[in-house]
Enzyme design. Sequence first.
Site, PDB file in Angstrom:
ATOM      1  N   TRP A  98       0.803  -1.218   0.000  1.00 52.55           N
ATOM      2  CA  TRP A  98       0.000   0.000   0.000  1.00 52.55           C
ATOM      3  C   TRP A  98       0.842   1.278   0.000  1.00 52.55           C
ATOM      4  O   TRP A  98       0.328   2.358  -0.291  1.00 52.55           O
ATOM      5  CB  TRP A  98      -0.889   0.039   1.246  1.00 52.55           C
ATOM      6  CG  TRP A  98      -0.134  -0.281   2.501  1.00 52.55           C
ATOM      7  CD1 TRP A  98      -0.054  -1.489   3.128  1.00 52.55           C
ATOM      8  CD2 TRP A  98       0.712   0.604   3.259  1.00 52.55           C
ATOM      9  NE1 TRP A  98       0.773  -1.418   4.224  1.00 52.55           N
ATOM     10  CE2 TRP A  98       1.251  -0.134   4.328  1.00 52.55           C
ATOM     11  CE3 TRP A  98       1.051   1.951   3.140  1.00 52.55           C
ATOM     12  CZ2 TRP A  98       2.126   0.421   5.264  1.00 52.55           C
ATOM     13  CZ3 TRP A  98       1.924   2.518   4.064  1.00 52.55           C
ATOM     14  CH2 TRP A  98       2.444   1.754   5.111  1.00 52.55           C
TER      15      TRP A  98
ATOM     16  N   LYS B 261      -2.608  -8.655  -7.179  1.00 50.14           N
ATOM     17  CA  LYS B 261      -3.216  -8.780  -5.851  1.00 50.14           C
ATOM     18  C   LYS B 261      -2.650  -7.628  -5.028  1.00 50.14           C
ATOM     19  O   LYS B 261      -1.531  -7.692  -4.529  1.00 50.14           O
ATOM     20  CB  LYS B 261      -2.864 -10.141  -5.228  1.00 50.14           C
ATOM     21  CG  LYS B 261      -3.690 -10.498  -3.967  1.00 50.14           C
ATOM     22  CD  LYS B 261      -3.507  -9.547  -2.849  1.00 50.14           C
ATOM     23  CE  LYS B 261      -4.297  -9.874  -1.608  1.00 50.14           C
ATOM     24  NZ  LYS B 261      -4.387  -8.707  -0.700  1.00 50.14           N
ATOM     25  N   HIS B 262      -3.412  -6.563  -4.907  1.00 49.63           N
ATOM     26  CA  HIS B 262      -2.942  -5.376  -4.209  1.00 49.63           C
ATOM     27  C   HIS B 262      -3.272  -5.474  -2.717  1.00 49.63           C
ATOM     28  O   HIS B 262      -4.037  -6.349  -2.282  1.00 49.63           O
ATOM     29  CB  HIS B 262      -3.583  -4.122  -4.813  1.00 49.63           C
ATOM     30  CG  HIS B 262      -2.653  -2.951  -4.880  1.00 49.63           C
ATOM     31  ND1 HIS B 262      -1.711  -2.692  -3.906  1.00 49.63           N
ATOM     32  CD2 HIS B 262      -2.520  -1.942  -5.796  1.00 49.63           C
ATOM     33  CE1 HIS B 262      -1.042  -1.605  -4.222  1.00 49.63           C
ATOM     34  NE2 HIS B 262      -1.498  -1.137  -5.365  1.00 49.63           N
TER      35      HIS B 262
ATOM     36  N   GLU C 133      11.048  -7.951  -3.202  1.00 49.21           N
ATOM     37  CA  GLU C 133      11.602  -6.727  -2.616  1.00 49.21           C
ATOM     38  C   GLU C 133      10.937  -6.577  -1.260  1.00 49.21           C
ATOM     39  O   GLU C 133       9.745  -6.278  -1.165  1.00 49.21           O
ATOM     40  CB  GLU C 133      11.337  -5.518  -3.507  1.00 49.21           C
ATOM     41  CG  GLU C 133      12.170  -4.299  -3.114  1.00 49.21           C
ATOM     42  CD  GLU C 133      11.410  -3.308  -2.279  1.00 49.21           C
ATOM     43  OE1 GLU C 133      11.564  -3.359  -1.022  1.00 49.21           O
ATOM     44  OE2 GLU C 133      10.677  -2.484  -2.840  1.00 49.21           O
TER      45      GLU C 133
ATOM     46  N   CYS D   9      10.416   1.445   2.193  1.00 47.57           N
ATOM     47  CA  CYS D   9      11.494   0.479   2.415  1.00 47.57           C
ATOM     48  C   CYS D   9      12.857   1.121   2.209  1.00 47.57           C
ATOM     49  O   CYS D   9      13.828   0.761   2.872  1.00 47.57           O
ATOM     50  CB  CYS D   9      11.336  -0.721   1.479  1.00 47.57           C
ATOM     51  SG  CYS D   9       9.846  -1.687   1.780  1.00 47.57           S
TER      52      CYS D   9
ATOM     53  N   GLU E 137      12.869  -2.953  11.294  1.00 52.99           N
ATOM     54  CA  GLU E 137      12.549  -1.810  10.445  1.00 52.99           C
ATOM     55  C   GLU E 137      11.514  -0.928  11.125  1.00 52.99           C
ATOM     56  O   GLU E 137      10.452  -1.403  11.540  1.00 52.99           O
ATOM     57  CB  GLU E 137      12.006  -2.303   9.096  1.00 52.99           C
ATOM     58  CG  GLU E 137      11.666  -1.188   8.130  1.00 52.99           C
ATOM     59  CD  GLU E 137      11.180  -1.707   6.794  1.00 52.99           C
ATOM     60  OE1 GLU E 137      11.267  -0.955   5.800  1.00 52.99           O
ATOM     61  OE2 GLU E 137      10.712  -2.860   6.715  1.00 52.99           O
TER      62      GLU E 137
END
Length: 462
Positions: free
Chosen positions: A136, A160-161, A234, A268, A367
């Site tokens: 998203w 496929k979002h 990724e 990211c 993260e």
Amino acid sequence: MPIATVNPADGETLKTFDPLSERETERRIARADAAFRAYRTTSFAERARLMEAAAGLLELDEREVARLVTTEMGKPVTAARAEVAKCVKAMRWYARHAESLLADERPDEADVRDSGAVSARVHYRPLGPVLAVMPWNFPLWQVIRFAAPALMAGNVGLLKHASNVPQTALYLEELFQRAGYAEGCFQTLLVSSGAIESVLRDPRVVAATLTGSEPAGRSVAAIAGDEVKKTVLELGGSDPFIVMPSADVAAAARTAVTARVQNTGQSCIAAKRFLVHTDVYDTFTEAFVAGMRELTVGDPLDEATDVGPLSSERGRSDLEELVNDALAQGATALCGARRPGGADRGWYYEPTVLTGITDRMRIHREESFGPVASLYRVSDIQEAIDIANDVPFGLSSNVWTHDDAEVDRFVRDLEAGGVYVNGMTASHPALPFGGVKRSGYGRELAGHGIREFCNATTVWRA
């Protein structure tokens, strides 16, 4: 997680969607398979015409679609418009360069003769329907940087979002249809995450690409591995931003603010760990913290906003847990570390700078997906490299120095898919993008990206 548009600025659910039935999902896969059989034979000129048409339509829709993106996932609308422009640029770049990137490769004539052939070449052919599982945070760009090269190579896409950007996902399907692509060339699958396995195991789906979390990447890679299907992943990143004594410290500090809070810090490739040489630490820290404090947090639809809400309530809670864990173990907040005053609606969090980070703290290796920076004082280049590499991720890196020997050392020793010198990490269609370690494998963009989903066919002739 429901498939729904929930405005992060106020928590209001604006629209919900029922997931596709198994029967409808099957129909769409069949449609993709049929579309590929015809589309794979189209010329590069025809593919370029279609891609240019889609780029033109997206450019015309810029303000409308940017507002939609902001409403669904909360990024400042100015950033959303920039994302649209970046997509248009990449689509046009691949429309103009795909044919040359996929031109036949011809080995050295001596090697051809040594192989016993009269002639030999490598010919690139498309694979088929590719499943794209997308996040998203850049709901247009992440899709386009897959779709533009994949379609220009002759593949077709099944998207496929993320479940919180369904309207953006549907817009993308509509965009390619409006541009003139045949039915089935690019389709959105409004399905839950639980449906990914059955789609990926379908023999008509030949490969997958995923941008997202490490657990999601592990799951898709395991399924694809079991089916012996190609994947590109990724995943997360905790990129270092290293400042050495020879750097332009004022410029580094200004760029550091942008590098940390781009997309409200939900990127990211955003710099997350700031490793500053002790000789310039105090000067950098003063400027960096001042810059973070000056940022405007507010309504993402307001043109003056620098930092909008996080995309979800869970996202903010996860970020708060990392910050609170660090503070409880002795870290110091130089600014932020709290929700803005009066922000009783929406999922906002103040830009934050933490110092005194140790390897016992979760934020040292995990993260931080939001506007939170971890600041370290380092004594020399070796310590900077050691801390930079002391994470499971290796997506990109930023180094600030005017010492060529230091640049060479960073390029040699940093465990990352990119080293950006005297600037911040940014993706560009002409440059390959991807990481190492748990940041994933494979490359997107440039020639590397378009060839990921091609069959490199050896043509040998006696």
